[in-house]
Design an enzyme around this catalytic site. Structure first.
Site, PDB file in Angstrom:
ATOM      1  N   GLN A   1      42.736  21.215  17.583  1.00 40.03           N
ATOM      2  CA  GLN A   1      42.123  19.983  17.042  1.00 40.03           C
ATOM      3  C   GLN A   1      41.030  18.341  17.861  1.00 40.03           C
ATOM      4  O   GLN A   1      42.347  17.884  18.232  1.00 40.03           O
ATOM      5  CB  GLN A   1      42.654  19.474  16.277  1.00 40.03           C
ATOM      6  N   GLY A   2      39.875  18.221  18.316  1.00 44.39           N
ATOM      7  CA  GLY A   2      39.370  16.429  18.668  1.00 44.39           C
ATOM      8  C   GLY A   2      39.261  15.859  17.943  1.00 44.39           C
ATOM      9  O   GLY A   2      38.127  15.778  17.790  1.00 44.39           O
TER      10      GLY A   2
ATOM     11  N   GLU B   1      46.638  20.698   7.277  1.00 46.02           N
ATOM     12  CA  GLU B   1      47.467  19.962   8.180  1.00 46.02           C
ATOM     13  C   GLU B   1      48.484  19.325   7.601  1.00 46.02           C
ATOM     14  O   GLU B   1      49.734  19.401   8.169  1.00 46.02           O
ATOM     15  CB  GLU B   1      46.966  19.339   9.189  1.00 46.02           C
TER      16      GLU B   1
HETATM   17  C1  LIG Z   1      52.810  15.332  19.492  1.00 45.07           C
HETATM   18  C2  LIG Z   1      51.206  14.376  19.271  1.00 45.07           C
HETATM   19  C3  LIG Z   1      50.321  15.795  18.662  1.00 45.07           C
HETATM   20  C4  LIG Z   1      48.881  15.411  18.102  1.00 45.07           C
HETATM   21  N1  LIG Z   1      48.045  16.363  18.155  1.00 45.07           N
HETATM   22  C5  LIG Z   1      46.574  16.525  17.900  1.00 45.07           C
HETATM   23  C6  LIG Z   1      45.438  16.696  18.060  1.00 45.07           C
HETATM   24  O1  LIG Z   1      45.939  18.365  18.554  1.00 45.07           O
HETATM   25  N2  LIG Z   1      44.513  16.330  17.930  1.00 45.07           N
HETATM   26  C7  LIG Z   1      44.484  14.988  17.653  1.00 45.07           C
HETATM   27  O2  LIG Z   1      42.778  14.858  17.031  1.00 45.07           O
HETATM   28  N3  LIG Z   1      44.902  14.532  17.374  1.00 45.07           N
HETATM   29  C8  LIG Z   1      46.525  14.483  17.785  1.00 45.07           C
HETATM   30  N4  LIG Z   1      47.194  13.752  17.545  1.00 45.07           N
HETATM   31  C9  LIG Z   1      47.070  11.994  17.683  1.00 45.07           C
HETATM   32  C10 LIG Z   1      47.530  11.519  16.124  1.00 45.07           C
HETATM   33  O3  LIG Z   1      47.043  12.168  15.366  1.00 45.07           O
HETATM   34  C11 LIG Z   1      47.204  10.378  16.574  1.00 45.07           C
HETATM   35  O4  LIG Z   1      48.770   9.388  16.958  1.00 45.07           O
HETATM   36  C12 LIG Z   1      47.815   9.620  14.919  1.00 45.07           C
HETATM   37  O5  LIG Z   1      46.500   9.808  13.773  1.00 45.07           O
HETATM   38  C13 LIG Z   1      47.593   7.648  14.893  1.00 45.07           C
HETATM   39  O6  LIG Z   1      46.423   7.432  15.504  1.00 45.07           O
HETATM   40  P1  LIG Z   1      47.213   6.358  17.369  1.00 45.07           P
HETATM   41  O7  LIG Z   1      47.795   6.906  17.806  1.00 45.07           O
HETATM   42  O8  LIG Z   1      45.558   5.967  17.610  1.00 45.07           O
HETATM   43  O9  LIG Z   1      47.717   5.377  16.554  1.00 45.07           O
HETATM   44  P2  LIG Z   1      46.918   3.939  16.013  1.00 45.07           P
HETATM   45  O10 LIG Z   1      45.757   4.113  14.776  1.00 45.07           O
HETATM   46  O11 LIG Z   1      46.592   3.085  16.654  1.00 45.07           O
HETATM   47  O12 LIG Z   1      48.034   3.023  15.351  1.00 45.07           O
HETATM   48  C14 LIG Z   1      49.145   2.535  15.716  1.00 45.07           C
HETATM   49  C15 LIG Z   1      50.117   1.535  14.617  1.00 45.07           C
HETATM   50  O13 LIG Z   1      49.646   1.121  13.183  1.00 45.07           O
HETATM   51  C16 LIG Z   1      49.671   1.626  12.086  1.00 45.07           C
HETATM   52  N5  LIG Z   1      48.570   1.515  11.516  1.00 45.07           N
HETATM   53  C17 LIG Z   1      47.233   1.555  11.664  1.00 45.07           C
HETATM   54  N6  LIG Z   1      46.323   1.238  11.178  1.00 45.07           N
HETATM   55  C18 LIG Z   1      47.577   0.822   9.681  1.00 45.07           C
HETATM   56  C19 LIG Z   1      46.843   0.786   8.464  1.00 45.07           C
HETATM   57  N7  LIG Z   1      45.962   0.855   7.915  1.00 45.07           N
HETATM   58  N8  LIG Z   1      47.936   0.186   7.891  1.00 45.07           N
HETATM   59  C20 LIG Z   1      49.163   0.058   8.590  1.00 45.07           C
HETATM   60  N9  LIG Z   1      49.521   0.753   9.414  1.00 45.07           N
HETATM   61  C21 LIG Z   1      48.511   0.880   9.939  1.00 45.07           C
HETATM   62  C22 LIG Z   1      49.968   2.909  12.599  1.00 45.07           C
HETATM   63  O14 LIG Z   1      51.140   3.898  11.461  1.00 45.07           O
HETATM   64  C23 LIG Z   1      50.445   3.089  13.578  1.00 45.07           C
HETATM   65  O15 LIG Z   1      52.288   2.572  13.478  1.00 45.07           O
HETATM   66  C24 LIG Z   1      49.428  14.513  17.729  1.00 45.07           C
HETATM   67  C25 LIG Z   1      49.626  12.825  18.988  1.00 45.07           C
HETATM   68  C26 LIG Z   1      50.841  12.893  18.141  1.00 45.07           C
HETATM   69  C27 LIG Z   1      51.522  11.935  18.397  1.00 45.07           C
END
Ligand SMILES: Cc1cc2nc3c(=O)[nH]c(=O)nc-3n(C[C@H](O)[C@H](O)[C@H](O)COP(=O)(O)OP(=O)(O)OC[C@H]3O[C@@H](n4cnc5c(N)ncnc54)[C@H](O)[C@@H]3O)c2cc1C
Length: 397
Positions: free
Chosen positions: A128-129, A246
């Site tokens: 998933q990208g 998902e």
């Molecule tokens: C084990 C694992 C597998 C994954 N696999 C995939 C995959 O296969 N494909 C893929 O595309 N992605 C994948 N991801 C990515 C995952 O979807 C993202 O990590 C997730 O959506 C959070 O984005 P971020 O890491 O950029 O954190 P950020 O968006 O930077 O968030 C950081 C913190 O701020 C909080 N926050 C952000 N915005 C808000 C808001 N509006 N209100 C309140 N709080 C907020 C968040 O809850 C979090 O605590 C994976 C992640 C993990 C940990």
């Protein structure tokens, strides 16, 4: 009627349990899963293909696309028996649980014919990208671009945290196809072959010491124009639907694996002094109740037409919080010894030193990710606030 229903469920359960008892390779019992996806990968791929050949993949899909039209109750029973048998973690989950339902809902007849049967047969693996360095929770900030060149899309940009990209044949990529577009407008949902020179995959080391997700660089990668799901520019709607799969039905298999972890933890508590500690007994009882609630909620809502539209988010918050609490409880049931890990090497080639974790330590560490992937808990609560509670969207008065 009720009795017939129960009889049919019992019969189905027996059928599943008998097949698994006769077929799960003993040496693969318990292999794979979060934090351990590297374990016996080739053997698990082979096992997953045997499951497919025997008709145990894509149970809920229409038969026309390689599925079995199984109702939700039967899917739940299959996963329960699967977990009970300690069959190895399946490897084709992203295609089966995320892309498959998306194509069934939004794909063209040609796309369904081309992509669904190889998912059901476990001949093609998917990743998933979505996420990018500057687009996680704020997914509408995606900046990977795809431009038309002749009869192809040419994709340039970077994805991150891409689970299992290193073993995937294909990736569904959210990319900006309309230059100058902003936020959720102008995005498209593209199906991109992974095995091409213009794609570079770099593993990322996790807290567990293993590497299941990756950075993925697209440097002019190509895919045929027809590999866009929905209309070009309409990718946001499709991408959100995949996320619903998902967070909701896609987690069914994983959740019932939790039952096995809880059962194992309870039997550990029975064998040790933890079982006599009133606070731990209380937390174990609460964990047991929590899982009953999750199961009931999942059965009640999944497969039904949406009520508030926030059901998948409610389920995601319920199970992710529950599973994290189970990891913490496991550490406490094990006591002070849980803080010590055997020294060892992990499976990566870079020679870095990492501890050999036992199953409880791995559960504790990996479950920190439960409230992040598939959309963080904070984001789920925002969805619930707007869709179920009718509160104004964040940032608006
Ligand atoms: C084990 C694992 C597998 C994954 N696999 C995939 C995959 O296969 N494909 C893929 O595309 N992605 C994948 N991801 C990515 C995952 O979807 C993202 O990590 C997730 O959506 C959070 O984005 P971020 O890491 O950029 O954190 P950020 O968006 O930077 O968030 C950081 C913190 O701020 C909080 N926050 C952000 N915005 C808000 C808001 N509006 N209100 C309140 N709080 C907020 C968040 O809850 C979090 O605590 C994976 C992640 C993990 C940990």
């Amino acid at each position: 009627m009720h009795v017939q229903h129960v009889d049919a469920d019992d019969e189905y359960r027996r059928q599943v349990a008998d097949w698994l008892a006769a077929n799960v390779p003993p040496e693969l019992r318990g292999a794979g899963g979060p934090g351990r996806e590297h374990e016996a990968f080739a053997e698990r791929l082979d096992w997953n293909r045997r499951l497919a050949a025997a008709g145990w993949t894509c149970l809920g899909w229409p038969a026309a696309y390689g599925g079995h039209d199984a109702p939700l109750r039967q899917q739940m029973i299959f996963y329960e028996e699967y977990a009970r048998s300690r069959a190895p973690a399946r490897v084709a989950v992203v295609g089966e649980e995320l892309l498959g339902p998306t194509l069934i809902a939004f794909g063209t007849p040609e796309q369904r014919r081309r992509f669904l049967p190889p998912i059901a047969a476990v001949e093609e693996l998917w990743c998933q990208g979505y996420s990018e360095p500057n687009a996680g929770s704020d997914l509408a900030s995606v900046s990977t671009t795809a431009t038309r060149s002749g009869d192809e899309w040419v994709i340039t940009g970077q994805k991150v945290w891409t689970s299992l990209a290193h073993v995937a044949d294909w990736c569904f990529v959210l990319a900006r196809t309309e230059p100058g577009s902003r936020r959720s407008a102008g995005l498209s949902y593209l199906l991109v072959p992974m095995r091409q020179e213009q794609i570079t995959i770099r593993p990322i080391r996790q807290l567990t010491g293993t590497s299941e997700f990756n950075e993925v660089f697209f440097d002019g990668a190509r895919t045929p124009l027809e590999n866009v799901v929905g209309a070009p520019g309409d990718g946001w709607r499709i991408a959100k639907a995949t996320l619903e799969f998902e967070r909701g039905a896609g987690m069914l298999g994983q959740q019932v694996g939790f039952r096995r972890e809880l059962d194992d933890l309870i039997s550990l508590a029975r064998r040790t002094e933890a079982g006599a500690d009133p606070r731990l007994r209380d937390r174990l009882a609460r964990a047991w109740i929590g899982l009953e609630v999750i199961r009931a909620y999942a059965l009640d809502t999944l497969g039904q037409p949406p009520g508030t539209g926030a059901e998948a988010s409610v389920l995601k918050v319920l199970w992710s919080r529950w599973h994290q609490a189970l990891g913490e409880l496991a550490m406490d049931v094990r006591g002070a010894g849980s803080m010590i890990a055997e020294a060892g090497h992990n499976n990566s080639d870079d020679g870095d030193y990492a501890a050999d974790l036992d199953e409880w330590q791995r559960l504790y560490l990996f479950s920190r990710a439960d409230t992040i992937y598939g959309g963080s808990d904070e984001i789920q609560r925002n969805v619930i606030a707007t869709r179920a509670l009718g509160l104004p969207r964040q940032g608006r008065g």
